[in-house]
Design a protein around this motif. Structure first.
Motif, PDB file in Angstrom:
ATOM      1  N   ALA A  77       0.830  -1.209   0.000  1.00  0.00           N
ATOM      2  CA  ALA A  77       0.000   0.000   0.000  1.00  0.00           C
ATOM      3  C   ALA A  77       0.863   1.258   0.000  1.00  0.00           C
ATOM      4  CB  ALA A  77      -0.930  -0.003   1.208  1.00  0.00           C
ATOM      5  N   GLU A  78       1.908   1.248   0.807  1.00  0.00           N
ATOM      6  CA  GLU A  78       2.777   2.424   0.890  1.00  0.00           C
ATOM      7  C   GLU A  78       3.492   2.664  -0.439  1.00  0.00           C
ATOM      8  OE1 GLU A  78       6.133   4.191   3.996  1.00  0.00           O
ATOM      9  OE2 GLU A  78       5.291   2.195   4.302  1.00  0.00           O
ATOM     10  N   SER A  79       3.933   1.589  -1.086  1.00  0.00           N
ATOM     11  CA  SER A  79       4.606   1.721  -2.378  1.00  0.00           C
ATOM     12  C   SER A  79       3.649   2.252  -3.433  1.00  0.00           C
ATOM     13  CB  SER A  79       5.176   0.369  -2.815  1.00  0.00           C
ATOM     14  OG  SER A  79       6.135  -0.114  -1.893  1.00  0.00           O
ATOM     15  N   ARG A  80       2.438   1.701  -3.466  1.00  0.00           N
ATOM     16  CA  ARG A  80       1.465   2.160  -4.457  1.00  0.00           C
ATOM     17  C   ARG A  80       1.092   3.620  -4.229  1.00  0.00           C
ATOM     18  NH1 ARG A  80      -0.148  -1.752  -7.698  1.00  0.00           N
ATOM     19  NH2 ARG A  80      -0.150  -3.942  -7.044  1.00  0.00           N
ATOM     20  N   LEU A  81       0.909   4.018  -2.977  1.00  0.00           N
ATOM     21  CA  LEU A  81       0.555   5.403  -2.694  1.00  0.00           C
ATOM     22  C   LEU A  81       1.676   6.352  -3.107  1.00  0.00           C
ATOM     23  CD1 LEU A  81      -1.286   7.546  -1.553  1.00  0.00           C
ATOM     24  CD2 LEU A  81      -0.432   7.001   0.743  1.00  0.00           C
ATOM     25  N   THR A  82       2.913   5.960  -2.908  1.00  0.00           N
ATOM     26  CA  THR A  82       4.050   6.794  -3.298  1.00  0.00           C
ATOM     27  C   THR A  82       4.052   7.061  -4.800  1.00  0.00           C
ATOM     28  OG1 THR A  82       5.397   6.035  -1.442  1.00  0.00           O
ATOM     29  CG2 THR A  82       6.570   6.903  -3.356  1.00  0.00           C
ATOM     30  N   LEU A  83       3.805   6.019  -5.586  1.00  0.00           N
ATOM     31  CA  LEU A  83       3.787   6.193  -7.036  1.00  0.00           C
ATOM     32  C   LEU A  83       2.546   6.951  -7.499  1.00  0.00           C
ATOM     33  CD1 LEU A  83       5.109   2.708  -8.207  1.00  0.00           C
ATOM     34  CD2 LEU A  83       6.387   4.827  -7.838  1.00  0.00           C
ATOM     35  N   ILE A  84       1.427   6.795  -6.791  1.00  0.00           N
ATOM     36  CA  ILE A  84       0.217   7.565  -7.119  1.00  0.00           C
ATOM     37  C   ILE A  84       0.456   9.048  -6.891  1.00  0.00           C
ATOM     38  CG2 ILE A  84      -2.128   8.063  -6.297  1.00  0.00           C
ATOM     39  CD1 ILE A  84      -2.439   5.013  -5.898  1.00  0.00           C
ATOM     40  N   ALA A  85       1.049   9.397  -5.753  1.00  0.00           N
ATOM     41  CA  ALA A  85       1.333  10.808  -5.463  1.00  0.00           C
ATOM     42  C   ALA A  85       2.264  11.403  -6.514  1.00  0.00           C
ATOM     43  CB  ALA A  85       1.938  10.938  -4.074  1.00  0.00           C
ATOM     44  N   GLU A  86       3.228  10.621  -6.945  1.00  0.00           N
ATOM     45  CA  GLU A  86       4.155  11.080  -7.983  1.00  0.00           C
ATOM     46  C   GLU A  86       3.412  11.324  -9.297  1.00  0.00           C
ATOM     47  OE1 GLU A  86       8.517   9.573  -9.204  1.00  0.00           O
ATOM     48  OE2 GLU A  86       6.906   8.214  -9.816  1.00  0.00           O
ATOM     49  N   ARG A  87       2.498  10.429  -9.658  1.00  0.00           N
ATOM     50  CA  ARG A  87       1.754  10.595 -10.910  1.00  0.00           C
ATOM     51  C   ARG A  87       0.780  11.776 -10.823  1.00  0.00           C
ATOM     52  NH1 ARG A  87       1.296   7.154 -15.241  1.00  0.00           N
ATOM     53  NH2 ARG A  87      -0.474   7.516 -16.648  1.00  0.00           N
ATOM     54  N   LEU A  88       0.165  11.968  -9.666  1.00  0.00           N
ATOM     55  CA  LEU A  88      -0.719  13.130  -9.505  1.00  0.00           C
ATOM     56  C   LEU A  88       0.054  14.424  -9.700  1.00  0.00           C
ATOM     57  CD1 LEU A  88      -2.810  11.981  -6.414  1.00  0.00           C
ATOM     58  CD2 LEU A  88      -3.720  12.469  -8.698  1.00  0.00           C
ATOM     59  N   ARG A  89       1.223  14.490  -9.133  1.00  0.00           N
ATOM     60  CA  ARG A  89       2.040  15.701  -9.279  1.00  0.00           C
ATOM     61  C   ARG A  89       2.415  15.921 -10.750  1.00  0.00           C
ATOM     62  NH1 ARG A  89       4.516  19.177  -6.137  1.00  0.00           N
ATOM     63  NH2 ARG A  89       6.366  20.257  -6.917  1.00  0.00           N
TER      64      ARG A  89
END
Length: 276
Positions: free
Chosen positions: A134-146
């Motif tokens: 979950a933490e890994s997926r959230l990190t990449l999601i935040a990066e893509r949102l930015r």
């Protein structure tokens, strides 16, 4: 049909996640209100219409909506049967305030990859023991949102970093049973979490959480062959509980731990080649 209001809410053990909120509403309408956290929203059925900064918006099934903190918004069903939604509330350690203006201008993002990743994140957060995933997926999601909201500041193509990948693998090997959070690992190797995940996946063709679960399943196989019961094996190999072990064991081995242990006891010691 009677109005329905079904909700589930919890706070996962994921840094930066204030709350997870799942809801099914048929008639309920939210009045104008604000949050002190970012609202990351996907709608699985139906649609929501809402006003943000005096502009009307909607949430078709294929969008991801990101509503910034401190900006008033409302919400109501846009279809006769209401809507089902899944929401994450994130603090500013995940999404910084410099994204607020862009999110106000374009809160609804049509991005199938992002939509799929957010759904996968919700699935992982609903499974105790899968915090690293979950933490890994959230990190990449935040990066893509930015990258979507501020494309001029988006990072370039990820660069290979085999040394960093090896350092993370060594850490995971040292923490197979007790586990390791992504933020903790990033601090130990002095790297950004998103770069750390990408470097590892690029070097080994597998995500960090998949590597860790593979190591745990290998240990579980050996303990099951030693005759230890699945519940005891789950604890000894770092899984949250027996069901957590079973899910990953079946995914990687093709059978449940119980079936695997039974096959061992049923077969006993195989004869040598050429033996009777």
């Amino acid at each position: 049909m009677a109005a329905q209001r079904e909700v589930t809410a919890w706070r996962p053990r994921i840094p930066g996640v204030v709350e997870v909120f799942h809801a099914h509403f048929t008639e309920y309408a939210y009045p104008m209100h604000v949050h002190d956290a970012w609202t990351l929203l996907i709608v699985d059925d139906g649609a929501v219409r809402y006003d943000l900064d005096r502009h009307e918006h909607g949430t078709p099934h294929d969008t991801v909506s990101l509503l910034p903190p401190h900006v008033p918004h409302n919400g109501s069903p846009a279809t006769p049967h209401g809507f089902r939604k899944r929401v994450l509330y994130l603090d500013d350690s995940r999404l910084a305030d410099d994204l607020i203006g862009a999110a106000v201008d374009a809160p609804d993002l049509r991005d199938p990859v992002l939509r799929q990743r957010v759904g996968q994140l919700h699935t992982a957060m609903g499974r105790p023991g899968d915090e690293l995933e979950a933490e890994s997926r959230l990190t990449l999601i935040a990066e893509r949102l930015r990258a979507r909201l501020l494309p001029s500041l988006a990072a370039g193509a990820p660069r290979p970093d085999p040394v960093l990948a090896r350092r993370l693998r060594e850490l995971l090997d040292e923490h197979v049973v007790d586990g390791l959070g992504l933020e903790e690992a990033a601090g130990l190797v002095h790297a950004h979490p998103a770069h750390l995940v990408r470097a590892f996946s690029s070097a080994y063709g597998i995500a960090p959480h998949q590597y860790l679960n593979s190591r745990r399943v290998d240990r579980a196989r050996r303990l099951l062959l030693d005759g230890r019961p699945p519940g005891e094996v789950a604890t000894a190999t770092g899984f949250f509980d027996q069901s957590h072990l079973t899910r990953h064991f079946r995914k990687l081995v093709g059978v449940t731990p119980g079936r695997y242990a039974f096959a061992r006891s049923a077969e006993g010691i195989r004869p040598r080649a050429g033996g009777r």
